[in-house]
Design a protein around this motif. Structure first.
Motif, PDB file in Angstrom:
ATOM      1  N   VAL A  23     -34.390 -41.611  -3.820  1.00  0.00           N
ATOM      2  CA  VAL A  23     -35.425 -41.393  -4.836  1.00  0.00           C
ATOM      3  C   VAL A  23     -35.746 -42.683  -5.572  1.00  0.00           C
ATOM      4  CG1 VAL A  23     -35.950 -40.222  -7.008  1.00  0.00           C
ATOM      5  CG2 VAL A  23     -34.944 -38.946  -5.127  1.00  0.00           C
ATOM      6  N   ASN A  24     -34.718 -43.480  -5.860  1.00  0.00           N
ATOM      7  CA  ASN A  24     -34.924 -44.715  -6.618  1.00  0.00           C
ATOM      8  C   ASN A  24     -35.469 -45.863  -5.773  1.00  0.00           C
ATOM      9  OD1 ASN A  24     -33.995 -43.548  -8.960  1.00  0.00           O
ATOM     10  ND2 ASN A  24     -31.885 -44.231  -8.682  1.00  0.00           N
ATOM     11  N   THR A  86     -49.318 -27.444  -2.125  1.00  0.00           N
ATOM     12  CA  THR A  86     -48.389 -26.344  -2.402  1.00  0.00           C
ATOM     13  C   THR A  86     -48.014 -26.332  -3.870  1.00  0.00           C
ATOM     14  OG1 THR A  86     -47.505 -26.493  -0.147  1.00  0.00           O
ATOM     15  CG2 THR A  86     -46.181 -25.308  -1.758  1.00  0.00           C
ATOM     16  N   ARG A  87     -47.811 -27.497  -4.439  1.00  0.00           N
ATOM     17  CA  ARG A  87     -47.544 -27.589  -5.885  1.00  0.00           C
ATOM     18  C   ARG A  87     -48.687 -26.974  -6.687  1.00  0.00           C
ATOM     19  NH1 ARG A  87     -46.118 -33.283  -8.392  1.00  0.00           N
ATOM     20  NH2 ARG A  87     -45.632 -31.905 -10.121  1.00  0.00           N
ATOM     21  N   HIS A 134     -42.896 -30.643 -15.195  1.00  0.00           N
ATOM     22  CA  HIS A 134     -43.463 -29.611 -14.326  1.00  0.00           C
ATOM     23  C   HIS A 134     -42.472 -28.481 -14.054  1.00  0.00           C
ATOM     24  CE1 HIS A 134     -47.308 -31.564 -13.423  1.00  0.00           C
ATOM     25  NE2 HIS A 134     -46.635 -32.699 -13.520  1.00  0.00           N
ATOM     26  N   THR A 135     -41.198 -28.810 -13.843  1.00  0.00           N
ATOM     27  CA  THR A 135     -40.222 -27.739 -13.620  1.00  0.00           C
ATOM     28  C   THR A 135     -40.024 -26.908 -14.877  1.00  0.00           C
ATOM     29  OG1 THR A 135     -38.390 -29.274 -14.058  1.00  0.00           O
ATOM     30  CG2 THR A 135     -38.990 -28.909 -11.761  1.00  0.00           C
ATOM     31  N   ALA A 154     -38.762 -29.731  -4.659  1.00  0.00           N
ATOM     32  CA  ALA A 154     -38.496 -30.745  -5.672  1.00  0.00           C
ATOM     33  C   ALA A 154     -38.181 -32.120  -5.095  1.00  0.00           C
ATOM     34  CB  ALA A 154     -37.380 -30.290  -6.599  1.00  0.00           C
ATOM     35  N   PHE A 155     -37.335 -32.165  -4.079  1.00  0.00           N
ATOM     36  CA  PHE A 155     -36.968 -33.478  -3.567  1.00  0.00           C
ATOM     37  C   PHE A 155     -38.151 -34.179  -2.917  1.00  0.00           C
ATOM     38  CE2 PHE A 155     -35.402 -36.583  -0.582  1.00  0.00           C
ATOM     39  CZ  PHE A 155     -34.583 -37.331  -1.412  1.00  0.00           C
ATOM     40  N   GLU A 156     -38.930 -33.446  -2.126  1.00  0.00           N
ATOM     41  CA  GLU A 156     -40.094 -34.063  -1.490  1.00  0.00           C
ATOM     42  C   GLU A 156     -41.103 -34.523  -2.530  1.00  0.00           C
ATOM     43  OE1 GLU A 156     -40.748 -32.264   2.868  1.00  0.00           O
ATOM     44  OE2 GLU A 156     -40.897 -30.756   1.297  1.00  0.00           O
ATOM     45  N   VAL A 157     -41.244 -33.764  -3.603  1.00  0.00           N
ATOM     46  CA  VAL A 157     -42.140 -34.172  -4.686  1.00  0.00           C
ATOM     47  C   VAL A 157     -41.634 -35.470  -5.312  1.00  0.00           C
ATOM     48  CG1 VAL A 157     -43.002 -33.570  -6.985  1.00  0.00           C
ATOM     49  CG2 VAL A 157     -42.932 -31.834  -5.175  1.00  0.00           C
ATOM     50  N   LYS A 158     -40.321 -35.547  -5.546  1.00  0.00           N
ATOM     51  CA  LYS A 158     -39.748 -36.766  -6.122  1.00  0.00           C
ATOM     52  C   LYS A 158     -39.960 -37.966  -5.205  1.00  0.00           C
ATOM     53  CE  LYS A 158     -36.112 -35.170  -9.230  1.00  0.00           C
ATOM     54  NZ  LYS A 158     -34.666 -35.266  -9.558  1.00  0.00           N
ATOM     55  N   LEU A 159     -39.848 -37.725  -3.911  1.00  0.00           N
ATOM     56  CA  LEU A 159     -40.095 -38.814  -2.965  1.00  0.00           C
ATOM     57  C   LEU A 159     -41.532 -39.319  -3.083  1.00  0.00           C
ATOM     58  CD1 LEU A 159     -38.415 -37.954   0.467  1.00  0.00           C
ATOM     59  CD2 LEU A 159     -37.841 -39.796  -1.110  1.00  0.00           C
ATOM     60  N   CYS A 160     -42.464 -38.388  -3.161  1.00  0.00           N
ATOM     61  CA  CYS A 160     -43.877 -38.767  -3.315  1.00  0.00           C
ATOM     62  C   CYS A 160     -44.074 -39.571  -4.593  1.00  0.00           C
ATOM     63  CB  CYS A 160     -44.758 -37.523  -3.368  1.00  0.00           C
ATOM     64  SG  CYS A 160     -44.838 -36.571  -1.848  1.00  0.00           S
ATOM     65  N   MET A 161     -43.532 -39.068  -5.691  1.00  0.00           N
ATOM     66  CA  MET A 161     -43.700 -39.724  -6.987  1.00  0.00           C
ATOM     67  C   MET A 161     -43.042 -41.095  -6.997  1.00  0.00           C
ATOM     68  SD  MET A 161     -42.998 -36.373  -9.336  1.00  0.00           S
ATOM     69  CE  MET A 161     -42.966 -37.261 -10.889  1.00  0.00           C
TER      70      MET A 161
END
Length: 218
Positions: A23-24, A86-87, A134-135, A154-161
């Motif tokens: 993520v980082n 999807t979000r 958002h959560t 959540a994890f895929e969203v964090k990857l995008c962000m």
């Protein structure tokens, strides 16, 4: 039995640390990750390293094709659009329900304040508080299944962000302002307005990311 508990704890710790590095951006998309590397880095047995890699592969943090070395997942433009759409589907319905109740989650307000504080300090490291904003909205409708469906993304969203954050493509100042407007519209009971603001907010991020990954922004 005691040995089993200790091994499980070690695997959990390694899995969480590797996930955080992805993520980082410390482990960029496409980075290879071998059992030997993991066991050496954390000074653990190869079996523990293997278990952590298998868990991350099951979570789609890592991908392994044709029995080759596991690598950090690389998201393409189509993946991003699917994740963000999807979000939007899930969050829009939640915002409509919250606006009907005029219920503004305290956790979302707090998270947005954290983003503003980071921005004042000149930081773009806003993935965690942005996600908590958002959560917080999702969890406030008190639906275990809705939360579970959202958290599975959540994890895929964090990857995008995280990929956007690394390019400094999104201004935290704009994010804070749009978040604040979403909360204001919920408080006013404006369901359509809140959903429309969310759509604009997430769609902009989606298309910026699509463009940064080599796709054609819509």
């Amino acid at each position: 039995m005691v040995r089993h508990i200790v091994v499980t704890s070690v695997v959990d710790a390694i899995t969480e640390d590797l996930r955080e590095q992805v993520v980082n951006g410390e482990l960029p998309p496409g980075s290879p990750l071998t059992e030997l590397e993991v066991s050496t880095r954390y000074e653990v047995a190869r079996s523990s390293a293997r278990a952590a890699i298998e868990r991350l592969t099951a979570e789609k943090v890592l991908v392994r094709r044709n029995h080759k070395t596991a690598r950090v997942v690389e998201l393409g433009p189509d993946d991003v659009r699917d994740i963000y759409n999807t979000r939007i589907y899930l969050e829009s319905e939640v915002l409509r329900r919250l606006a009907g109740l005029r219920r503004v989650p305290v956790s979302s307000r707090t998270a947005n304040s954290e983003i503003a504080e980071l921005w004042r300090g000149g930081s773009y490291q806003i993935v965690d508080p942005d996600m908590r904003f958002h959560t917080g909205l999702i969890d406030s409708v008190d639906s275990a299944r809705t939360s579970a469906a959202y958290h599975s993304l959540a994890f895929e969203v964090k990857l995008c962000m995280a990929q956007l954050q690394g390019r400094q493509a999104l201004s935290p100042q704009i994010i804070v302002a749009e978040h604040a407007r979403i909360l204001e519209l919920i408080e006013l009971g404006d369901a359509d307005g809140a959903a429309a603001m969310l759509d604009e907010h997430l769609s902009r991020a989606r298309e910026l990311l699509v463009g940064s990954l080599g796709g054609t922004p819509g």
